[in-house]
Design an enzyme around this catalytic site. Structure first.
Site, PDB file in Angstrom:
ATOM      1  N   HIS A   1     -28.952  48.197  28.218  1.00 10.76           N
ATOM      2  CA  HIS A   1     -28.360  49.275  27.411  1.00 10.76           C
ATOM      3  C   HIS A   1     -27.510  50.186  28.293  1.00 10.76           C
ATOM      4  CE1 HIS A   1     -29.795  48.809  23.371  1.00 10.76           C
ATOM      5  NE2 HIS A   1     -31.070  48.818  23.707  1.00 10.76           N
TER       6      HIS A   1
ATOM      7  N   HIS B   1     -34.180  44.965  29.306  1.00  9.50           N
ATOM      8  CA  HIS B   1     -33.534  45.317  28.034  1.00  9.50           C
ATOM      9  C   HIS B   1     -32.941  46.722  28.107  1.00  9.50           C
ATOM     10  CE1 HIS B   1     -33.299  45.588  23.531  1.00  9.50           C
ATOM     11  NE2 HIS B   1     -33.534  46.865  23.790  1.00  9.50           N
ATOM     12  N   GLU B   2     -33.725  47.659  28.617  1.00 13.26           N
ATOM     13  CA  GLU B   2     -33.252  49.043  28.707  1.00 13.26           C
ATOM     14  C   GLU B   2     -32.143  49.186  29.745  1.00 13.26           C
ATOM     15  OE1 GLU B   2     -34.051  50.967  26.433  1.00 13.26           O
ATOM     16  OE2 GLU B   2     -35.736  49.809  25.656  1.00 13.26           O
TER      17      GLU B   2
ATOM     18  N   GLU C   1     -28.645  46.095  20.070  1.00  9.92           N
ATOM     19  CA  GLU C   1     -29.977  45.604  20.424  1.00  9.92           C
ATOM     20  C   GLU C   1     -29.949  44.106  20.714  1.00  9.92           C
ATOM     21  OE1 GLU C   1     -32.673  47.324  21.135  1.00  9.92           O
ATOM     22  OE2 GLU C   1     -31.425  49.090  20.805  1.00  9.92           O
TER      23      GLU C   1
END
Length: 291
Positions: free
Chosen positions: A147, A143-144, A224
């Site tokens: 980003h 997930h990070e 997100e």
């Protein structure tokens, strides 16, 4: 949410400092910014300046604020796993190897920040490393990394720059109207009027800056969802759903409200309008509906 709140707080502080500098320059050097064209130009310079400075400071601020210990050379089995997992995901997404760090916190959190997608920082809490399964932690890292790969911090900077510009511009225009309305030529000198204009503009900037943050928060919520989708593509949506469900089970017993708003999870007393992350149930639902 940690990276977003840190960015917003730094941005607001820098913007207020730059606004003070602008007022000082106007007073001492006779630079007029009350004309609409000149004011808009100066608002853009200082508005984007604030967000860009915040972006450039983001890694340093994150390390300093949360005591992030960067892994230069893995020394334990879990550090090797963390470092190798981030390295593999970075290669999969085509970005440069980020700095990898751990910070001490019982909360299950992680964040990514940095001005360049090839020179980012990915940090995880000790609580996440020791309370999540490897599959769940792998999904959080993906997930990070998503980003970073999506360039979210740079895009956030551009949006914040536009927001800052309009906040400064509108605040100065309204401050001019209010100070002129309050001014009495018989009772108030031009110097006193200038102080009133400055004070009123600062108040307006603070108020409008907080209100305008809802725009940035809306953007953050959309990113997100996209980062969740990116994680699902990297490691599978079942792992990402499991990570979010683990957060949903565990975040009620974590830190107080001021800290729980950080990271990829976060409980907050504020309404969704001021939240940087969508509610966990909405994120899980979006993943389940992915094809």
């Amino acid at each position: 949410m940690k990276r977003v709140l840190l960015f917003l707080a730094t941005n607001l502080a820098v913007m207020l400092v730059l606004s003070i500098v602008l007022s000082v320059l106007s007073s001492f050097f006779g630079i007029s910014t009350r004309g609409s064209g000149g004011l808009l130009l100066m608002a853009a310079v200082f508005g984007f300046g604030g967000s860009i400075i915040s972006l450039l400071m983001s890694k340093w601020m994150a390390k300093r604020s949360y005591g992030v210990q960067v892994i230069e050379q893995p020394r334990s089995e879990i550090e090797y796993w963390l470092f190798n997992t981030v390295q593999r995901q970075a290669q999969q997404t085509g970005i440069g190897m980020p700095e990898v760090g751990i910070y001490d916190s019982p909360d299950m959190n992680a964040f990514a920040t940095g001005a360049n997608r090839n020179k980012a920082l990915v940090a995880v809490s000790s609580g996440l490393l020791y309370n999540m399964s490897r599959d769940e932690a792998e999904a959080v890292l993906a997930h990070e990394i998503s980003h970073v790969a999506n360039g979210d911090m740079v895009t956030l900077t551009l949006i914040q720059g536009v927001v800052n510009t309009f906040v400064i511009y509108i605040s100065r225009v309204l401050a001019g109207i209010v100070s002129n309305f309050m001014r009495s030529d018989d009772e108030e000198s031009s110097a006193t009027g200038g102080i009133a204009y400055f004070a009123i503009s600062m108040v307006f900037e603070l108020i409008f800056g907080i209100l305008a943050s809802t725009i940035v928060m809306w953007f953050s919520r959309q990113r997100e969802f996209r980062a969740d989708a990116g994680s699902a593509k990297l490691v599978g949506k079942d792992k990402m759903i499991a990570a979010l469900e683990r957060l949903a089970r565990g975040h009620d017993s974590q830190l107080d409200g001021s800290m729980m708003a950080f990271g990829i999870n976060g409980k907050t007393a504020m309404t969704e309008l001021f939240m940087s992350h969508p509610p966990l149930e909405k994120r899980i639902q979006a993943l389940r509906e992915m094809r």
